[in-house]
Design a protein around this motif. Structure first.
Motif, PDB file in Angstrom:
ATOM      1  N   LEU A  46     -33.736 -53.975 -11.491  1.00 45.56           N
ATOM      2  CA  LEU A  46     -32.679 -54.898 -11.894  1.00 45.56           C
ATOM      3  C   LEU A  46     -31.373 -54.158 -12.146  1.00 45.56           C
ATOM      4  CD1 LEU A  46     -31.927 -57.840 -12.629  1.00 45.56           C
ATOM      5  CD2 LEU A  46     -32.403 -57.235 -14.997  1.00 45.56           C
ATOM      6  N   LEU A  47     -31.430 -53.041 -12.856  1.00 36.27           N
ATOM      7  CA  LEU A  47     -30.207 -52.285 -13.125  1.00 36.27           C
ATOM      8  C   LEU A  47     -29.541 -51.836 -11.831  1.00 36.27           C
ATOM      9  CD1 LEU A  47     -31.362 -50.055 -16.122  1.00 36.27           C
ATOM     10  CD2 LEU A  47     -29.906 -52.089 -16.224  1.00 36.27           C
ATOM     11  N   VAL A  96     -36.169 -42.449 -20.484  1.00 36.26           N
ATOM     12  CA  VAL A  96     -34.858 -43.101 -20.549  1.00 36.26           C
ATOM     13  C   VAL A  96     -33.881 -42.412 -19.602  1.00 36.26           C
ATOM     14  CG1 VAL A  96     -32.892 -43.659 -22.029  1.00 36.26           C
ATOM     15  CG2 VAL A  96     -35.217 -43.931 -22.899  1.00 36.26           C
ATOM     16  N   THR A  97     -33.936 -41.099 -19.546  1.00 44.61           N
ATOM     17  CA  THR A  97     -33.078 -40.355 -18.622  1.00 44.61           C
ATOM     18  C   THR A  97     -33.336 -40.775 -17.185  1.00 44.61           C
ATOM     19  OG1 THR A  97     -32.842 -38.455 -20.088  1.00 44.61           O
ATOM     20  CG2 THR A  97     -32.594 -38.038 -17.733  1.00 44.61           C
ATOM     21  N   THR A  98     -34.584 -40.890 -16.811  1.00 41.47           N
ATOM     22  CA  THR A  98     -34.919 -41.306 -15.447  1.00 41.47           C
ATOM     23  C   THR A  98     -34.442 -42.727 -15.173  1.00 41.47           C
ATOM     24  OG1 THR A  98     -36.835 -39.840 -15.363  1.00 41.47           O
ATOM     25  CG2 THR A  98     -36.824 -41.701 -13.838  1.00 41.47           C
ATOM     26  N   ILE A  99     -34.622 -43.623 -16.125  1.00 40.10           N
ATOM     27  CA  ILE A  99     -34.181 -45.008 -15.941  1.00 40.10           C
ATOM     28  C   ILE A  99     -32.676 -45.063 -15.744  1.00 40.10           C
ATOM     29  CG2 ILE A  99     -33.882 -47.209 -17.153  1.00 40.10           C
ATOM     30  CD1 ILE A  99     -36.706 -46.703 -18.359  1.00 40.10           C
ATOM     31  N   ILE A 100     -31.932 -44.317 -16.534  1.00 37.60           N
ATOM     32  CA  ILE A 100     -30.480 -44.321 -16.398  1.00 37.60           C
ATOM     33  C   ILE A 100     -30.054 -43.730 -15.055  1.00 37.60           C
ATOM     34  CG2 ILE A 100     -28.337 -43.319 -17.298  1.00 37.60           C
ATOM     35  CD1 ILE A 100     -29.561 -43.580 -20.109  1.00 37.60           C
ATOM     36  N   THR A 101     -30.621 -42.595 -14.701  1.00 36.75           N
ATOM     37  CA  THR A 101     -30.173 -41.946 -13.468  1.00 36.75           C
ATOM     38  C   THR A 101     -30.629 -42.715 -12.230  1.00 36.75           C
ATOM     39  OG1 THR A 101     -32.082 -40.446 -13.584  1.00 36.75           O
ATOM     40  CG2 THR A 101     -30.005 -39.642 -14.472  1.00 36.75           C
ATOM     41  N   ASP A 102     -31.780 -43.372 -12.294  1.00 38.84           N
ATOM     42  CA  ASP A 102     -32.238 -44.150 -11.148  1.00 38.84           C
ATOM     43  C   ASP A 102     -31.598 -45.529 -11.082  1.00 38.84           C
ATOM     44  OD1 ASP A 102     -33.869 -42.031 -10.543  1.00 38.84           O
ATOM     45  OD2 ASP A 102     -35.765 -43.044 -10.991  1.00 38.84           O
ATOM     46  N   GLY A 103     -31.302 -46.108 -12.253  1.00 41.08           N
ATOM     47  CA  GLY A 103     -30.803 -47.477 -12.266  1.00 41.08           C
ATOM     48  C   GLY A 103     -29.302 -47.632 -12.420  1.00 41.08           C
ATOM     49  N   LEU A 104     -28.628 -46.665 -13.024  1.00 44.32           N
ATOM     50  CA  LEU A 104     -27.220 -46.843 -13.367  1.00 44.32           C
ATOM     51  C   LEU A 104     -26.272 -45.855 -12.709  1.00 44.32           C
ATOM     52  CD1 LEU A 104     -27.500 -47.660 -17.196  1.00 44.32           C
ATOM     53  CD2 LEU A 104     -26.998 -49.249 -15.332  1.00 44.32           C
TER      54      LEU A 104
END
Length: 299
Positions: free
Chosen positions: A255-256, A285-293
């Motif tokens: 979604l991000l 959280v780091t992975t989510i940010i770098t993959d999604g944002l």
């Protein structure tokens, strides 16, 4: 390009126990240690520094019509708004690392100073407690969405006479659990409210509802607010209020990734390093940010 701005506020949360303070103020530096800054800076992001909050004081008293740390919260929100606005004015995309969800108020002030923006509020809770539905308003991190759409006490929701920071008709919430106490009221207030279960069952429908709400022609853009407690505690227990029935990381990243490119900026909140002694959830959280944002702001 992304500008990483730390906003290590814990002012909007209740104390986890007497004589202690919430640990989410440590999140920006814990994420730096997990490699977030290095990964983003290598892709062209800049480190925009930090907006330091005032001292946490558990000063809430029932019946006084104030949230805890209210003066410090308003001061921090105003200074955060100045910094966020400066980043936006330079044509960059702010990525705010909270801290707790009260940082959304500062974002709202910054954007309302400049025009009309939509809001995508991604959170495991509606954060819709306000004086009209509760006599226990106390912690802004559980009331941020209500404040953002103008339903809290004026001192919080109408800083500089800018209420509502985000018009309800251009605001969408996604990620709460089906038993959230404010769910029915929120569905009567916003045009799109998507529970975690609805999102899991129909991700394409969820994305379509979000886009229809925040991409109106008369808007100057939209903001992404992310509370990582939208994830199921199986994947993210390092938050102050974990609730079962949440998303898995891939749901969130997808979604991000779909929304980031057209967003003016984003904030990421509530990760608590005190609940993550070996750092594994900070790495998630780091992975989510770098993959999604990483596409934030059209990069």
């Amino acid at each position: 390009m992304i500008s990483i701005l730390a906003a290590p506020s814990n002012l909007g949360l209740r104390p986890p126990r007497k004589t202690s303070v919430p640990g989410c103020a440590k999140a920006p530096e814990a994420l730096r240690e997990a490699g977030l800054h290095a990964r983003l800076l290598s892709g062209g992001a800049e480190d925009a520094g930090v907006v330091i909050p005032g001292r946490y004081v558990d000063d809430w008293v029932a019946g006084q019509g104030r949230v805890r740390n209210q003066d410090a919260l308003i001061d921090h929100a105003t200074r955060l708004a100045d910094r966020v606005g400066g980043i936006v004015d330079r044509g960059r995309a702010p990525l705010i690392l909270g801290g707790d969800c009260s940082v959304l108020v500062g974002v709202g002030v910054a954007l309302a100073r400049r025009g009309r923006y939509g809001l995508v509020h991604i959170d495991g809770h509606t954060d819709f407690r306000h004086p009209g539905n509760s006599d226990r308003c106390a912690s802004l991190a559980g009331e941020d969405l209500a404040a953002a759409v103008g339903l809290h006490w004026e001192a919080i929701s109408d800083i500089e006479g800018l209420a509502p920071y985000f018009a309800p008709e251009h605001t969408v919430h996604a990620g709460c659990r089906d038993d959230d106490a404010a769910l029915d009221e929120l569905r009567g207030t916003l045009p799109a409210v998507i529970s975690a279960r609805q999102w899991i069952d129909d991700p394409a429908g969820a994305l379509n509802a979000i886009r229809q709400t925040v991409t109106a022609r008369d808007l100057d853009g939209y903001w992404l607010h992310l509370d990582v407690d939208v994830l199921d505690p199986e994947f993210m227990p390092a938050v102050d209020s974990p609730d079962p029935g949440g998303l898995n990381p891939q749901h969130l990243v997808t979604l991000l990734g779909e929304l980031a490119t057209d967003a003016v900026g984003a904030d990421v909140c509530i990760y608590d390093p005190d609940l993550d002694p070996d750092g594994q959830y900070g790495r998630l959280v780091t992975t989510i940010i770098t993959d999604g944002l990483t596409g934030l702001g059209g990069e």
